[in-house]
Design a protein around this motif. Structure first.
Motif, PDB file in Angstrom:
ATOM      1  N   UNK A 301       0.860  -1.183   0.000  1.00  0.00           N
ATOM      2  CA  UNK A 301       0.000   0.000   0.000  1.00  0.00           C
ATOM      3  C   UNK A 301       0.897   1.233   0.000  1.00  0.00           C
ATOM      4  N   UNK A 302       1.115   1.772  -1.199  1.00  0.00           N
ATOM      5  CA  UNK A 302       2.120   2.805  -1.396  1.00  0.00           C
ATOM      6  C   UNK A 302       1.826   4.092  -0.631  1.00  0.00           C
ATOM      7  N   UNK A 303       0.553   4.396  -0.426  1.00  0.00           N
ATOM      8  CA  UNK A 303       0.192   5.665   0.193  1.00  0.00           C
ATOM      9  C   UNK A 303       0.294   5.700   1.702  1.00  0.00           C
ATOM     10  N   UNK A 304       0.551   4.543   2.340  1.00  0.00           N
ATOM     11  CA  UNK A 304       0.590   4.550   3.798  1.00  0.00           C
ATOM     12  C   UNK A 304       1.780   3.783   4.375  1.00  0.00           C
ATOM     13  N   UNK A 305       2.639   3.234   3.519  1.00  0.00           N
ATOM     14  CA  UNK A 305       3.828   2.549   4.024  1.00  0.00           C
ATOM     15  C   UNK A 305       3.550   1.215   4.674  1.00  0.00           C
ATOM     16  N   UNK A 306       2.637   0.437   4.083  1.00  0.00           N
ATOM     17  CA  UNK A 306       2.298  -0.861   4.668  1.00  0.00           C
ATOM     18  C   UNK A 306       2.212  -1.931   3.590  1.00  0.00           C
ATOM     19  N   UNK A 307       2.167  -3.191   4.038  1.00  0.00           N
ATOM     20  CA  UNK A 307       1.954  -4.342   3.157  1.00  0.00           C
ATOM     21  C   UNK A 307       0.844  -5.192   3.772  1.00  0.00           C
ATOM     22  N   UNK A 308      -0.235  -5.402   3.021  1.00  0.00           N
ATOM     23  CA  UNK A 308      -1.306  -6.290   3.461  1.00  0.00           C
ATOM     24  C   UNK A 308      -1.041  -7.693   2.954  1.00  0.00           C
ATOM     25  N   UNK A 309      -1.491  -8.699   3.704  1.00  0.00           N
ATOM     26  CA  UNK A 309      -1.304 -10.092   3.314  1.00  0.00           C
ATOM     27  C   UNK A 309      -2.673 -10.745   3.171  1.00  0.00           C
ATOM     28  N   UNK A 310      -2.934 -11.269   1.966  1.00  0.00           N
ATOM     29  CA  UNK A 310      -4.213 -11.908   1.651  1.00  0.00           C
ATOM     30  C   UNK A 310      -4.032 -13.413   1.616  1.00  0.00           C
TER      31      UNK A 310
END
Length: 392
Positions: A301-310
């Motif tokens: 998630x480029x706009x918030x500095x995170x990585x989600x895992x699905x």
């Protein structure tokens, strides 16, 4: 009390008795007559379309990524040095990182505005997409040497058909999908598109069609691979949608599409191309990368500095990793052993190495300005469909 039989029923009984008597021997009593039962019609099971001719058969029909298991390197790439190639869009260079030391070991000058580093279908070449310079720069991954630029107009992104017959150039500003010779890059067919910003894509499990995102008009296209024709068009049901990366689910049933303004991924039926549903992930959702065991998908998630895992089996988000001190995780890939997720920091002139088990940041490496579609190479797989490394 036995109900009276209709004339039709009496006729059926008489016919059954006569048939039974004709087939009996001796003086045995005839069997009890019953009305004939209507057989249930067999359910027609439509056969799925055959795979694209010339496409290597899947290793496992239930998992399109079965060839991408940890360290399952093709003999073609087995002796290549492990490197991370980072196109710096605003510096007109490619930074080369040694993943063992987390250090930049070389900086290669390329054309103007490099966007992505793309492995060729045969795994032998890395192509740098210089979309404002209207060239592709070849890099030999065995030696790291830069070859002579090839003139290709507006090569924002680059893919290869599953049969290896064509390179597919996403000419974003030209509003074209251009099918080219995969080695010489000579133009073979130009398909004008009815949308703005043709961008990212992925192919169906049988290779017969691919889905393309149109970033600037918020649309998706379905393209017939053999006919090289746009056969369907869908507007995303979100005002101001900006679709980015596209990735097929391991079972081949769903296309997932990252959306930078809807802040999530769209789930699109791979066969029907029906209206997709949105799963929120985080601000500025941009890239999609499947784990080596095909169980999870990493979503920066480029706009918030995170990585989600699905989680594909659970069909839901199960984890979220935050980069310490923030950042702008954009595009990248997974290491050959599956233990590290590499992502460019688009607005921060850096690259992130992230542990895929814990989500811990392992390294933050300074590179050139505007790092974008980095390629981890080599990776497991028999052939490349392009982008930053989509392997089958």
């Amino acid at each position: 009390m036995t109900p009276l039989l209709s004339k039709r029923s009496l006729g059926l009984v008489a016919a059954a008795l006569l048939a039974a008597l004709a087939g009996c021997s001796g003086g045995s009593a005839p069997p009890k007559a019953t009305a004939p039962r209507q057989a249930a019609p067999a359910k027609a099971t439509p056969a799925g379309p055959a795979a694209l001719p010339g496409m290597p058969p899947p290793l496992d029909p239930r998992d399109v990524y079965a060839a991408d298991r940890p360290n399952r390197l093709s003999p073609v790439v087995r002796d290549f040095p492990s490197r991370v190639y980072v196109p710096n869009t605003l510096s007109d260079t490619v930074s080369v990182i040694d993943p063992a030391t987390y250090r930049v070991v070389e900086t290669i000058p390329v054309g103007k505005h490099p966007q992505h580093v793309v492995p060729s279908w045969d795994l032998k070449t890395l192509w740098v997409n210089n979309n404002q310079g209207h060239t592709l720069t070849p890099i030999d991954p065995r030696t790291g040497r830069r070859g002579k630029d090839v003139e290709v107009h507006d090569p924002y992104n680059l893919y290869f058909t599953p049969d290896g017959r064509y390179a597919v150039v996403m000419a974003s500003l030209d509003r074209e999908i251009v099918f080219r010779d995969p080695r010489t890059m000579e133009r073979r067919h130009t398909e004008p598109v009815p949308c703005y910003g043709v961008n990212h894509a992925d192919f169906s499990a049988d290779g017969r069609h691919f889905v393309v995102s149109c970033e600037f008009s918020g649309e998706l296209l379905k393209v017939d691979t053999q006919r090289m024709k746009v056969v369907a068009r869908r507007k995303l049901p979100f005002d101001g949608a900006m679709p980015q990366d596209v990735k097929l689910s391991p079972d081949g049933k769903t296309f997932y599409v990252a959306d930078m303004t809807a802040h999530g991924i769209w789930a699109l039926d791979a066969d029907t191309f029906a209206t997709p549903r949105l799963l929120p992930t985080g601000k500025g959702c941009h890239g999609l990368y499947v784990s080596r065991d095909s169980k999870e998908m990493y979503i920066p998630n480029r706009g918030e500095g995170s990585v989600s895992v699905f989680d594909f089996t659970e069909n839901r988000l199960t984890k979220k990793w935050w980069l310490p001190d923030g950042g702008s995780p954009d595009m990248g890939g997974v290491s050959a052993d599956g233990k590290v997720l590499w992502l460019s920091g688009r607005y921060d002139s850096e690259v992130y190495a992230i542990d895929t088990t814990t989500g811990r940041q392992l390294a933050r490496i300074p590179v050139g300005a505007g790092p974008h579609g980095l390629a981890v190479y080599p990776q497991p797989g028999r052939y490349s469909l392009g982008h930053t490394g989509v392997f089958r």
